[in-house]
Design a protein around this motif. Sequence first.
Motif, short mmCIF file in Angstrom:
data_model
loop_
_atom_site.label_atom_id
_atom_site.label_comp_id
_atom_site.label_asym_id
_atom_site.label_seq_id
_atom_site.Cartn_x
_atom_site.Cartn_y
_atom_site.Cartn_z
N MET A 1 43.62 40.18 39.99
CA MET A 1 43.54 38.79 40.08
C MET A 1 41.33 38.57 39.66
O MET A 1 41.30 37.73 39.40
CB MET A 1 43.30 38.95 42.09
N TYR B 1 48.90 35.42 34.13
CA TYR B 1 48.18 35.69 35.56
C TYR B 1 48.69 34.39 36.10
O TYR B 1 49.38 33.61 35.86
CB TYR B 1 46.49 35.13 34.86
N TRP B 2 47.32 33.65 37.00
CA TRP B 2 47.59 32.84 38.14
C TRP B 2 47.26 31.00 37.78
O TRP B 2 45.99 30.76 37.93
CB TRP B 2 46.98 32.89 39.07
N TYR C 1 38.91 35.10 42.81
CA TYR C 1 39.57 36.16 43.83
C TYR C 1 38.39 36.75 43.88
O TYR C 1 38.34 37.49 45.08
CB TYR C 1 40.21 36.29 43.06
N ARG D 1 39.09 34.36 38.08
CA ARG D 1 38.81 35.73 38.53
C ARG D 1 37.34 35.35 39.22
O ARG D 1 37.60 35.86 39.72
CB ARG D 1 38.69 36.34 37.00
#
Length: 390
Positions: A166, A86-87, A109, A106
Motif C-alpha cells: 500500500m 494496486y487499489w 495510506y 500511496r
Amino acid sequence: MTTPPPIADLTADEARRIALRAQGFLGAPDRRSGVRGILRHLGAIQLDTISVLARSHELVPYARLGAVGRKTVEDAYWRDTHSFEYWSHAACILPIEEWPHFAFRRRAYRNRPHWNHELPDGVYDQVIKQLRSEGPLTATELGGAKRTSDWWDWSGSKVAVERALMYGEVVCVERRGWKRRYDLAERAVPKELLHDDLDDTECLRRLVGLAGRSLGVGTRADIADYHRLKGEQVDAVIADSGLVPVSVEGWGKPAWADPAALESPPRGRHRTTLLSPFDSLIWERARTERIFGFTHRLEAYVPKQKRVHGYFAMPVLAGGHLVGRVDPAREGRTLVAKQVTLDGPKAVPAVAQALAEAATWVDCTNVRVERVDAPDLREPLAKELSRLLG
C-alpha cells in the motif's frame, strides 16, 4: 459544484454505443496490441478470487479479443513489468505507466492513522530486508499465515508486506496460483516512473480523465467509481481533465464525455460474449441499469436458497445489448449452464454462440444446459448448441 451547460445532447442509444466503443466492444479491437492494449485501453482490470470458467482478469480480455490463450493473458500482464497491482476500483491490474498517478493514494495510506491489523515491531524492516536479499517472494515464503480458532489470520510478515504494498515500497510482480509474489518497487518499477513527484491534484486530474475516456460518457458518480475516488475529488479537477459536459436522454443527471468519443458515431461489429460480473463495462450496477436497462448483481455471497440467477451469473452481451445471463460450471470437459436466463426467443442464438465459444476457450467439448428460466426455450437452446459444437 455548478456544472457548465452541455456542449452536446445525446440520446440514450448514442450514449450506450459510445460506452460500448470506449470499453472495446464496438468496432474491431486492435489485435496487434493484444492483452496489453486492452489493459491500457481500460486503464484498470479488476482481480477477484472466484474462478468458474476462468478468473475475472482472464475473462476481461477474452470478452474483447475472443479465445486468446490463458497463458498469453498472464504473460501479457506480468512479464517485463508491463503492469502492477494496486487499489483502484478494487484490487486491479494497472498499466505500469500509471504508477506515478497513484502517488496520492500511496501518500494517503502512509498517513493513515488506524489499521485493522497490528504491525509487530521490527517486522516491516525485516520483510524489506528479506525481499532485498531473496525476492521476489510470496507471503508464505516470507512467513505465511497463522491459524487462529476457525479463521485464517495474517502473520506479522503478511501484515508488513501488505502494508509495504500500500505504501508503494513493495510491488506485486505476479500472481502464482492466486498468491501474490512481492518484490521491491525499486527493482520492479522502471526508474523513470518510480517517483511520487506528482501532487494530488495532478494525480486526480489524470485519473478522472482516464476514467472518462474508458467510459466514453458517464455521470460524476460513474467517473468517481472507476478508480474509487470521492465525489469532491472529481469535482475539484473535472473542469481541467479534458472531459466535456453533455446531457444524456433519460439519465436525469449531468454527464461528462471524452471529446474524442463525440467526434464520430460509433460503428462496427458488436461482440457476442459472456461477461465477468467484474468487467468494467458492468461493474457499476446503477450505470448498467441506466445504460442497458439490465439489473444485475453478483450472488456468490448470497445464501444459495436466496439466489435468483445463480452463484456467478455472467451477463450475455450481443448486438450491443445485454440479452440474458448464464450461471456456469465445469465438469471435466463439459461446460455446464446451471441456470440460463433469456430475454425472449431472439436471445437463443446469441446465448448459444456465447456458450459455445466459451466452452472452446476453456477446452470443453460439450455444453450441458440444466435450467432455463423459460422452459419452452430450453430445447431450442440445446439444439442451437448442438449445431454450433457439431
